[in-house]
Design a protein around this motif. Structure first.
Motif, PDB file in Angstrom:
ATOM      1  N   PHE A 194       0.783  -1.112  -0.061  1.00 51.22           N
ATOM      2  CA  PHE A 194       0.190  -0.040   0.071  1.00 51.22           C
ATOM      3  C   PHE A 194       1.009   1.321  -0.027  1.00 51.22           C
ATOM      4  N   ARG A 195       1.690   1.218   0.688  1.00 50.99           N
ATOM      5  CA  ARG A 195       2.929   2.228   0.788  1.00 50.99           C
ATOM      6  C   ARG A 195       3.414   2.846  -0.595  1.00 50.99           C
ATOM      7  N   GLU A 196       3.895   1.809  -1.299  1.00 49.10           N
ATOM      8  CA  GLU A 196       4.508   1.926  -2.662  1.00 49.10           C
ATOM      9  C   GLU A 196       3.410   2.449  -3.570  1.00 49.10           C
ATOM     10  N   PHE A 197       2.063   1.720  -3.451  1.00 50.81           N
ATOM     11  CA  PHE A 197       0.983   2.355  -4.419  1.00 50.81           C
ATOM     12  C   PHE A 197       0.638   3.771  -3.950  1.00 50.81           C
ATOM     13  N   TYR A 198       0.688   4.118  -2.969  1.00 47.07           N
ATOM     14  CA  TYR A 198       0.468   5.562  -2.514  1.00 47.07           C
ATOM     15  C   TYR A 198       1.515   6.416  -2.851  1.00 47.07           C
ATOM     16  N   GLN A 199       2.699   6.034  -2.799  1.00 46.25           N
ATOM     17  CA  GLN A 199       3.767   6.936  -3.243  1.00 46.25           C
ATOM     18  C   GLN A 199       3.674   7.229  -4.772  1.00 46.25           C
ATOM     19  N   LYS A 200       3.206   6.341  -5.638  1.00 44.71           N
ATOM     20  CA  LYS A 200       3.152   6.255  -6.966  1.00 44.71           C
ATOM     21  C   LYS A 200       1.954   7.396  -7.334  1.00 44.71           C
ATOM     22  N   ILE A 201       0.889   7.300  -6.652  1.00 49.62           N
ATOM     23  CA  ILE A 201      -0.334   7.877  -7.173  1.00 49.62           C
ATOM     24  C   ILE A 201      -0.083   9.492  -6.378  1.00 49.62           C
ATOM     25  N   SER A 202       0.700   9.683  -5.486  1.00 50.90           N
ATOM     26  CA  SER A 202       0.929  10.978  -5.183  1.00 50.90           C
ATOM     27  C   SER A 202       2.123  11.559  -5.580  1.00 50.90           C
ATOM     28  N   SER A 203       2.776  11.185  -6.527  1.00 51.84           N
ATOM     29  CA  SER A 203       3.883  11.579  -7.095  1.00 51.84           C
ATOM     30  C   SER A 203       3.449  13.043  -8.034  1.00 51.84           C
ATOM     31  N   ARG A 204       4.528  13.713  -8.211  1.00 49.47           N
ATOM     32  CA  ARG A 204       4.300  15.042  -9.117  1.00 49.47           C
ATOM     33  C   ARG A 204       4.000  14.657 -10.377  1.00 49.47           C
ATOM     34  N   ILE A 205       4.276  13.668 -10.994  1.00 46.96           N
ATOM     35  CA  ILE A 205       3.730  13.208 -12.413  1.00 46.96           C
ATOM     36  C   ILE A 205       2.325  13.043 -12.556  1.00 46.96           C
ATOM     37  N   VAL A 206       1.970  12.310 -11.459  1.00 47.51           N
ATOM     38  CA  VAL A 206       0.431  12.078 -11.675  1.00 47.51           C
ATOM     39  C   VAL A 206      -0.206  13.251 -11.535  1.00 47.51           C
ATOM     40  N   TRP A 207       0.050  14.065 -10.307  1.00 52.35           N
ATOM     41  CA  TRP A 207      -0.768  15.496 -10.056  1.00 52.35           C
ATOM     42  C   TRP A 207      -0.539  16.412 -11.349  1.00 52.35           C
ATOM     43  N   GLY A 208       0.603  16.281 -11.955  1.00 49.51           N
ATOM     44  CA  GLY A 208       0.897  17.350 -12.853  1.00 49.51           C
ATOM     45  C   GLY A 208      -0.105  16.974 -14.056  1.00 49.51           C
ATOM     46  N   ASN A 209      -0.252  15.616 -14.407  1.00 47.23           N
ATOM     47  CA  ASN A 209      -0.867  14.972 -15.484  1.00 47.23           C
ATOM     48  C   ASN A 209      -2.506  15.278 -15.334  1.00 47.23           C
ATOM     49  N   LEU A 210      -2.869  15.170 -13.770  1.00 48.59           N
ATOM     50  CA  LEU A 210      -4.410  15.650 -13.763  1.00 48.59           C
ATOM     51  C   LEU A 210      -4.439  17.044 -13.845  1.00 48.59           C
ATOM     52  N   LEU A 211      -3.788  17.810 -13.428  1.00 40.96           N
ATOM     53  CA  LEU A 211      -3.974  19.213 -13.674  1.00 40.96           C
ATOM     54  C   LEU A 211      -3.802  19.539 -15.188  1.00 40.96           C
ATOM     55  N   ALA A 212      -3.037  18.848 -15.914  1.00 47.58           N
ATOM     56  CA  ALA A 212      -2.985  19.136 -17.387  1.00 47.58           C
ATOM     57  C   ALA A 212      -4.224  18.983 -17.707  1.00 47.58           C
ATOM     58  N   MET A 213      -4.913  17.706 -17.359  1.00 50.27           N
ATOM     59  CA  MET A 213      -6.256  17.405 -18.153  1.00 50.27           C
ATOM     60  C   MET A 213      -7.172  18.115 -17.704  1.00 50.27           C
ATOM     61  N   PHE A 214      -7.036  18.725 -16.661  1.00 48.85           N
ATOM     62  CA  PHE A 214      -8.194  19.763 -16.086  1.00 48.85           C
ATOM     63  C   PHE A 214      -8.161  21.020 -16.862  1.00 48.85           C
ATOM     64  N   LEU A 215      -6.962  21.501 -16.961  1.00 48.92           N
ATOM     65  CA  LEU A 215      -6.654  22.644 -17.794  1.00 48.92           C
ATOM     66  C   LEU A 215      -7.253  22.703 -19.144  1.00 48.92           C
ATOM     67  N   LEU A 216      -6.772  21.696 -19.834  1.00 47.61           N
ATOM     68  CA  LEU A 216      -7.035  21.132 -21.248  1.00 47.61           C
ATOM     69  C   LEU A 216      -8.732  21.189 -21.355  1.00 47.61           C
ATOM     70  N   SER A 217      -9.366  20.148 -20.444  1.00 47.26           N
ATOM     71  CA  SER A 217     -10.810  20.413 -20.375  1.00 47.26           C
ATOM     72  C   SER A 217     -11.466  21.584 -20.425  1.00 47.26           C
ATOM     73  N   VAL A 218     -10.928  22.561 -19.499  1.00 46.09           N
ATOM     74  CA  VAL A 218     -11.395  24.106 -19.427  1.00 46.09           C
ATOM     75  C   VAL A 218     -11.303  24.477 -20.680  1.00 46.09           C
ATOM     76  N   ALA A 219      -9.910  24.458 -21.279  1.00 48.80           N
ATOM     77  CA  ALA A 219      -9.648  25.098 -22.312  1.00 48.80           C
ATOM     78  C   ALA A 219     -10.628  24.953 -23.716  1.00 48.80           C
TER      79      ALA A 219
END
Length: 185
Positions: A3-28
């Motif tokens: 669980f700890r490895e899984f949590y570290q992977k989903i809380s990484s900067r890459i995942v959050w950066g991709n989620l932010l990029a998808m949100f901004l692209l959707s708004v645009a």
């Protein structure tokens, strides 16, 4: 994977950066689509349809097309007191606000009254013949009585001339029904 490895992977900067990029692209995309639709549908731009009833058809068509509307002569009528080629009706009422390129259907006055094929009413009852002819749109003149079975239709006449089943008759010409008077010999 723990669980700890899984949590570290989903809380990484890459995942959050991709989620932010998808949100901004959707708004645009949504903002761009709304701006495009507003431009494409001419939001807020309307034309008030003028009255063209009573005008000659060519003048009416020019007037409507100059405003950015399309026209189509979709029907004819016949009013004997009006000149031919005059607009009798328009099928978007005057004063209605519409978008550019909207189709306005026009009804014009025909030079001649419409003609309709005469139905077969001979050898039927007078009452039935009157109802059928009126329902179709014919004008009826006086009933002419001759010797024969009471109220049996013998023939139809227009201005003294016998007319037959299927013949095209103007709706302006009054039809005389020749029917029996009840005297048989």
């Amino acid at each position: 994977m723990t669980f700890r490895e899984f949590y570290q992977k989903i809380s990484s900067r890459i995942v959050w950066g991709n989620l932010l990029a998808m949100f901004l692209l959707s708004v645009a995309i949504i903002v761009g689509l709304l701006a495009y639709l507003s431009h494409y549908t001419h939001h807020g731009e309307t034309i008030t349809v003028p009255s063209v009833v009573g005008l000659r058809s060519d003048v009416a068509q020019e007037k409507l097309e100059a405003l950015g509307l399309r026209t189509e002569i979709s029907d004819t009528g016949h009013i004997t007191t009006m000149a031919p080629d005059i607009i009798l009706e328009q099928h978007i009422e005057a004063g209605t606000e519409v978008k550019a390129n909207r189709l306005v259907r026009l009804t014009i006055n025909s030079a001649q009254a419409r003609t309709i094929p005469l139905p077969n009413v001979v050898d039927g009852s007078l009452r039935e013949a009157e109802m059928r002819l009126k329902a179709i749109g014919f004008r009826l003149g006086d009933v002419k009585r001759v010797d024969g079975d009471l109220d049996l239709v013998m023939r139809l006449e227009i201005r003294g001339r016998e007319v037959r089943y299927g013949e095209r008759i103007s709706v302006e010409d009054p039809i005389t029904i020749v029917a029996g008077n009840g005297i048989t010999e």
